[in-house]
Design a protein around this motif. Structure first.
Motif, PDB file in Angstrom:
ATOM      1  N   HIS A   8       0.881  -1.186   0.000  1.00  0.00           N
ATOM      2  CA  HIS A   8       0.000   0.000   0.000  1.00  0.00           C
ATOM      3  C   HIS A   8       0.909   1.225   0.000  1.00  0.00           C
ATOM      4  CE1 HIS A   8      -3.784  -2.182   1.005  1.00  0.00           C
ATOM      5  NE2 HIS A   8      -2.946  -3.040   1.555  1.00  0.00           N
ATOM      6  N   HIS A  10       1.503   5.303  -0.060  1.00  0.00           N
ATOM      7  CA  HIS A  10       0.864   6.561   0.365  1.00  0.00           C
ATOM      8  C   HIS A  10       1.732   7.742  -0.079  1.00  0.00           C
ATOM      9  CE1 HIS A  10      -0.433   3.280   2.962  1.00  0.00           C
ATOM     10  NE2 HIS A  10      -1.522   3.944   3.211  1.00  0.00           N
ATOM     11  N   ARG A  23      -5.913   2.317  10.304  1.00  0.00           N
ATOM     12  CA  ARG A  23      -5.985   0.878  10.033  1.00  0.00           C
ATOM     13  C   ARG A  23      -5.802   0.078  11.325  1.00  0.00           C
ATOM     14  NH1 ARG A  23      -4.927  -2.274   5.338  1.00  0.00           N
ATOM     15  NH2 ARG A  23      -4.423  -0.442   4.095  1.00  0.00           N
ATOM     16  N   GLY A 262       0.214  -2.911  -6.344  1.00  0.00           N
ATOM     17  CA  GLY A 262      -0.064  -2.342  -5.019  1.00  0.00           C
ATOM     18  C   GLY A 262      -1.219  -1.349  -5.074  1.00  0.00           C
ATOM     19  N   GLU A 263      -1.763  -1.060  -3.907  1.00  0.00           N
ATOM     20  CA  GLU A 263      -2.791  -0.012  -3.767  1.00  0.00           C
ATOM     21  C   GLU A 263      -2.063   1.316  -3.625  1.00  0.00           C
ATOM     22  OE1 GLU A 263      -6.297  -1.961  -4.032  1.00  0.00           O
ATOM     23  OE2 GLU A 263      -6.190   0.141  -3.400  1.00  0.00           O
ATOM     24  N   THR A 264      -2.396   2.272  -4.461  1.00  0.00           N
ATOM     25  CA  THR A 264      -1.774   3.591  -4.331  1.00  0.00           C
ATOM     26  C   THR A 264      -2.829   4.601  -3.923  1.00  0.00           C
ATOM     27  OG1 THR A 264      -0.112   3.028  -5.962  1.00  0.00           O
ATOM     28  CG2 THR A 264      -0.472   5.379  -5.551  1.00  0.00           C
ATOM     29  N   TYR A 265      -2.524   5.367  -2.846  1.00  0.00           N
ATOM     30  CA  TYR A 265      -3.523   6.301  -2.321  1.00  0.00           C
ATOM     31  C   TYR A 265      -3.151   7.744  -2.693  1.00  0.00           C
ATOM     32  CZ  TYR A 265      -4.608   2.150   0.389  1.00  0.00           C
ATOM     33  OH  TYR A 265      -4.936   0.864   0.788  1.00  0.00           O
TER      34      TYR A 265
END
Ligand code: 6PG
Length: 265
Positions: A8, A10, A23, A262-265
């Motif tokens: 993840h 950020h 989280r 991946g998760e990119t915020y």
């Protein structure tokens, strides 16, 4: 087989700390829903402590009954109890002092006030872990007697160290004891105590919280499958989940495929 890493990303370290805090609150509240209590293993380091400050500042922290949370540490500096170097003291100032906690559930490593050496302090912590496991000292099990850890937080050094397990040193190779003493830490102060990799990997979820371009190379090596003796962070795997919670700077050297997945915020 423990869980493969999930990434993840950020924008920066401040947003990362706030996201990890949120989280963590949600995960501890969920654990309390399932088990009646929750347990977290805290880490030292600037980002680890900033994450605790972010928990203290997060209004959703009331979702957790802090009286029913067990606090453990992944490592500790072997210094006086009141030394500003102590991870425990920094965690109390960043978060614990602002919560209604049960002091009987705060499991700090020993200090130079109480023990003659890091090894003695490590032995005592291993015994506290065994007691918390509910298993007898001579139950004959071949696995280490440990309590449930819902979330185990780790920072990572530029050399890929986690807790006080450093590349190529004895601690990362210790697989048959729960905690070890360190006399020659490359990161000051030199004397430390640390959980071992098998104990880290006994946690339900292992979260590596990593920010800064100085960590990018080690993160890239760890996530590309480096050997855990050379890059200890490569060996961190939770039973249910292994989260790499990073900022853009620390993700700069990751393989494109991994960044894309991946998760990119
Ligand atoms: C310690 C920590 C150590 C830390 C990393 C990252 O006691 O020093 O447990 O493992 O988490 O060195 O520290 P920074 O976030 O300050 O880079």
């Amino acid at each position: 087989m423990n869980a493969e890493p999930v990434l993840h990303i950020h924008p920066d370290a401040e947003i990362l700390a706030a996201a990890v805090a949120r989280r963590l609150i949600a995960r501890l509240a969920l654990a309390q829903k399932h088990h009646g209590d929750a347990s977290v293993v805290l880490t030292g380091g600037s980002l680890g402590i900033n994450t605790l400050r972010a928990v203290a500042a997060d209004a959703s922290r009331t979702e957790v009954d802090w009286q029913r949370v067990d606090f453990w540490w992944g490592d500790e500096r072997f210094v006086a109890k009141d030394s500003p170097d102590r991870n425990e003291l920094q965690a109390r100032q960043a978060l614990l002092e602002s919560l209604d906690i049960d002091e009987d559930r705060v499991h700090a490593f020993g200090s130079t006030d109480d023990f003659g050496s890091p090894h003695e302090a490590a032995e005592a912590y291993a015994e506290e872990l065994r007691r918390a496991s509910g298993r007898d000292a001579d139950d004959g099990g071949d696995d280490l007697p440990l309590p449930r850890f819902d979330v185990l937080l780790l920072g990572m050094g530029p050399d890929g160290h986690i807790a006080s397990l450093f590349p190529d040193m004895a601690g990362i190779r210790q697989l048959d004891r729960a905690a070890i003493g360190v006399e020659d830490s490359p990161k000051p102060p030199p004397q430390r105590v640390s959980l071992t990799l098998p104990v880290i990997n006994s946690a339900e979820e292992v979260w590596l919280v990593v920010a800064g371009e100085d960590k990018a190379c080690a993160a890239g090596l760890a996530l590309a499958g480096a050997n855990d003796v050379q890059v200890p962070a490569a060996g961190a795997r939770g039973r249910q989940a292994t989260l790499w919670l990073v900022d853009q700077a620390a993700a700069a050297r990751l393989p494109d495929a991994l960044r894309a997945a991946g998760e990119t915020y």
